[in-house]
Write an enzyme that holds these catalytic residues in place. Structure first.
Site, short mmCIF file in Angstrom:
data_model
loop_
_atom_site.label_atom_id
_atom_site.label_comp_id
_atom_site.label_asym_id
_atom_site.label_seq_id
_atom_site.Cartn_x
_atom_site.Cartn_y
_atom_site.Cartn_z
N ASN A 128 -6.41 8.17 1.76
CA ASN A 128 -5.08 8.41 2.36
C ASN A 128 -5.03 7.90 3.81
OD1 ASN A 128 -6.57 10.27 3.75
ND2 ASN A 128 -5.19 12.00 3.40
N VAL B 240 -6.43 13.20 -2.05
CA VAL B 240 -7.17 13.87 -3.13
C VAL B 240 -6.82 15.34 -3.29
CG1 VAL B 240 -9.15 12.28 -3.08
CG2 VAL B 240 -9.20 14.37 -1.66
N LEU C 91 -5.27 13.38 -9.65
CA LEU C 91 -5.31 11.93 -9.82
C LEU C 91 -5.63 11.64 -11.29
CD1 LEU C 91 -5.50 9.08 -8.42
CD2 LEU C 91 -7.95 9.53 -8.16
N GLY D 269 -12.08 18.10 -12.06
CA GLY D 269 -11.21 18.14 -13.24
C GLY D 269 -11.14 16.76 -13.90
N TYR E 244 -14.74 22.89 7.96
CA TYR E 244 -15.60 21.84 7.40
C TYR E 244 -16.81 22.47 6.70
CZ TYR E 244 -18.35 17.48 7.37
OH TYR E 244 -19.09 16.38 7.00
N LYS F 29 -17.13 22.56 2.70
CA LYS F 29 -18.19 21.82 2.00
C LYS F 29 -19.08 22.76 1.18
CE LYS F 29 -17.69 17.46 3.37
NZ LYS F 29 -17.63 16.30 2.46
N GLN G 83 -20.94 25.79 -16.16
CA GLN G 83 -19.89 26.22 -17.10
C GLN G 83 -19.46 25.11 -18.06
OE1 GLN G 83 -16.95 28.32 -14.78
NE2 GLN G 83 -15.53 28.41 -16.49
#
Ligand SMILES: NC(=O)c1ccc[n+]([C@@H]2O[C@H](COP(=O)([O-])OP(=O)(O)OC[C@H]3O[C@@H](n4cnc5c(N)ncnc54)[C@H](O)[C@@H]3O)[C@@H](O)[C@H]2O)c1
Length: 331
Positions: A38, A63, A67, A106, A149, A153, A166
């Site tokens: 971006n 993001v 997407l 995802g 940050y 993270k 999972q």
């Protein structure tokens, strides 16, 4: 490269410092690269040389939004990396780390794709153990100005490991330590870029404290080699794996080297040490050595020479017909 080995690879944050080098590397290996960015801290200048490449594609996208693309592998690098940049819009920094990770995981789940996370040594916070090994859980303030940050993270790492447990996703987590090289942001407030910018304009180099505190610096080419080895390691190797250079240098040594290599007339000025400045920071890379056979190879003087040359080029482009993109790189 055989057609069967050729992969479509998504690099988020591909117009940034590390991302643009990764795009170069993957294209040179013969893969197709989809760069998503971006342009929050990345610049078009970093990838301008790739725009006409037949296997390179650029998509402007944030993001934090889902997407939908078709790829074989994902490197998730999108996130401002330097304190001046990530503290500028801390809410967006957390969103990029956390929502960005959720969206990319995802996507990887749907595609059954391998996914790599650019994590950071900052997950160790203000460490009470030196050097840091991967099984140290860290010492992090959850409510401070760096937390957007550090905690972002850390949460991304949690998500990566939960997707692995999972959903059996093939994940790879690299904890990156201080890296430098061409295309790093000249005004990111970090010591290497600060010193080089000061040296090239013959301004005094500012050292905080007496200059005896040490830091370690990894050259970008070494780091990208580590990314490749980790991404292509066995599925049982998920990480986190520390990637960085364990060789320590004092700030005084770094300043002297930069002045000499850039043939600068700069002197050195000393200012009081900020209270939260750690005396040492150094990665333990035993795990990377064992499981990846990786260690940094580029000597500090060689890496600095290439970085100084890049900064010199940006400075000389300002005011020429390259001026607009050079100025953009300097903002
Ligand atoms: N450079 C280092 O020493 C270092 C150390 C530890 C970790 N890292 C990690 O490596 C990654 C790359 O760091 P870098 O040094 O190249 O930083 P960078 O700021 O140069 O690159 C980050 C890129 O991500 C893009 N980006 C930011 N938010 C985005 C969003 N919401 N959507 C899409 N793109 C977005 C930026 O525009 C930029 O191009 C980061 O995740 C960073 O946390 C870097």
């Amino acid at each position: 490269m055989k057609e069967l080995d050729r992969k479509r690879i998504l690099v988020t944050g591909g117009a940034g410092f590390l991302g643009s080098h990764l795009c170069d590397y993957l294209l040179a290996q013969g893969h197709d690269v989809l760069c998503v960015d971006n342009f929050y801290t990345g610049t078009k200048r970093n990838i301008a040389h790739l725009l006409g490449h037949p296997r390179f594609e650029l998509l402007r996208h944030d993001v934090t939004f889902p997407l939908y693309v078709e790829v074989d592998e994902i490197y998730n690098l999108a996130c401002p990396a330097s304190p001046v940049h990530y503290q500028n819009d801390p809410v967006q920094t957390t969103k990029t780390s956390v929502h960005g990770a959720i969206n990319m995981l995802g996507l990887a789940k749907r595609l059954k794709a391998r996914i790599f996370q650019a994590s950071t040594s900052e997950v160790y916070g203000d460490p009470q153990v030196h050097p840091q090994t991967e099984n140290y859980w860290g010492h992090v303030n959850p409510i401070g100005v760096r937390s957007c940050y550090d905690e972002g993270k850390r949460c991304a790492e949690t998500l990566f490991m939960d997707y692995r447990r999972q959903h059996n996703l093939r994940v790879k987590i690299a904890r990156i330590f201080n890296t430098y090289g061409p295309r790093m942001h000249p005004n990111d407030g970090r010591v290497v870029s600060n010193f080089i910018m000061q040296a090239l304009s013959n301004q005094p180099l500012t050292i905080y404290g007496d200059g005896s505190q040490t830091r370690s610096f990894c050259y970008v080419d070494d780091l990208i080699q580590g990314f490749d080895l980790l991404m292509n390691s066995q599925d049982s190797v998920a990480g986190p794996v520390n990637l960085g250079n364990p060789v320590e240098h004092t700030m005084l040594e770094l300043a002297d080297k930069i002045i000499t290599l850039s043939k600068s007339r700069s002197t050195i000025v000393f200012k009081p040490l900020p209270s939260d400045d750690p005396a040492r920071r150094r990665p333990d890379i035993a795990l990377a050595r064992t499981v990846l056979g990786w260690e940094p190879k580029v000597k500090l003087a060689d890496g600095l020479e290439r970085t100084i040359e890049y900064f010199r080029q940006i400075q000389s482009d300002v005011g020429t017909n390259q001026g607009a993109s050079a100025r953009a790189a300097l903002i």
